[in-house]
Scaffold this motif. Structure first.
Motif: not given
Length: 283
Positions: A10-11, A15-18, A66-68
């Protein structure tokens, strides 16, 4: 079973979304830094009042764990997930906190999707906003002058189905519309062929926030941006100084080109509505 995304997964998507959001808003942000405005391309940031920073925030969509992700637990409409430190956008929590908004968005998406598109308006709503008025909201001059612009309105039937366009009609133009539009009637009249209904998918996506995947939200923004371009190309204004070539809807060829693009936008909007409903409500 709900989808589960690891922290790495998910991170990476965030990042790709941003990066995508930054690319989509780069020109607007550069103009804002210089104190400049663009009458076509800045519209989405003024009419809808959502800032570039809001477009940068990625969400996974309703029910996706979303984990963590403990840092997201204080975020709006997130709840604790099934494992420690996990977080999940919660559609039930949204519905409980914003029942009227949830009902309105669902009704607008579902009812609009259920209707056939209408493709005979030719973008005349912008012409109706300056009909028989010497002072206009936009500073750009009229391509055909006031008399020529008025003549186009009088030679065509006004068939606007979108209240937020209709409410800007001049007093002389409003009675010429084929439908007496009101805010209360909007859910019963909105139809997928309307350019503004397509642009409003971005508004509904922003209101749903974390209940939609960030990638889908940016898809609605891109559609709204493309629609805005045609909206102004078909408008009565001379926007050549801004690089806008007119779609001359006062001619048969211009009308045909408008409808061709309008149908394409309606098809894109139909797909996005379906994706929004599936991501949010699972339907």
């Amino acid at each position: 079973m709900s989808a589960v995304l690891s922290r790495a997964d998910w991170s990476g998507r965030a990042d790709a979304h941003e990066a995508r959001a930054d690319a989509l808003t780069a020109a607007h942000r550069a103009r804002a830094a210089r104190g400049e405005k663009h009458p076509v391309e800045d519209f989405l940031f003024t009419y809808y009042s959502y800032k570039p920073a809001q477009l940068r925030r990625w969400h996974p969509g309703a029910g996706v764990v979303l984990e963590d992700a403990a840092e997201r637990l204080p975020w709006r409409w997130y709840s604790a997930g099934p494992v420690a430190d996990s977080a999940v956008p919660d559609a039930d929590r949204f519905a409980a906190e914003k029942p009227e908004l949830a009902a309105l968005v669902e009704r607008m998406l579902c009812s609009t999707a259920a209707r056939p598109g209408r493709f005979g308006c030719f973008g005349l709503h912008e012409w109706a906003m300056v009909y028989r008025e010497e002072e206009h909201r936009h500073p750009a001059p009229l391509r055909l002058g006031q008399a020529g612009t008025d003549a186009v309105v009088e030679a065509n039937e006004l068939r606007c189905t979108h209240f937020d366009a209709f409410r800007f009609f001049t007093p002389d133009a409003a009675p010429r519309n084929s439908l007496p539009l009101t805010r209360a009637l909007q859910p019963d009249i909105e139809q997928p062929g309307c350019l503004h209904a397509g642009m409003d998918l971005y508004k509904w996506a922003m209101k749903l926030g974390p209940l939609l995947p960030g990638e889908l939200m940016l898809d609605t923004f891109e559609l709204a941006s493309d629609i805005r371009r045609l909206d102004m190309e078909a408008a009565p204004y001379d926007l050549s100084d801004w690089g806008v070539e007119p779609v001359r809807i006062e001619t048969p060829e211009g009308k045909a080109e408008y409808v061709r693009q309008q149908r394409g936008f309606a098809e894109r909007g139909t797909v996005l509505r379906e994706r929004m409903l599936e991501a949010w409500l699972g339907v």
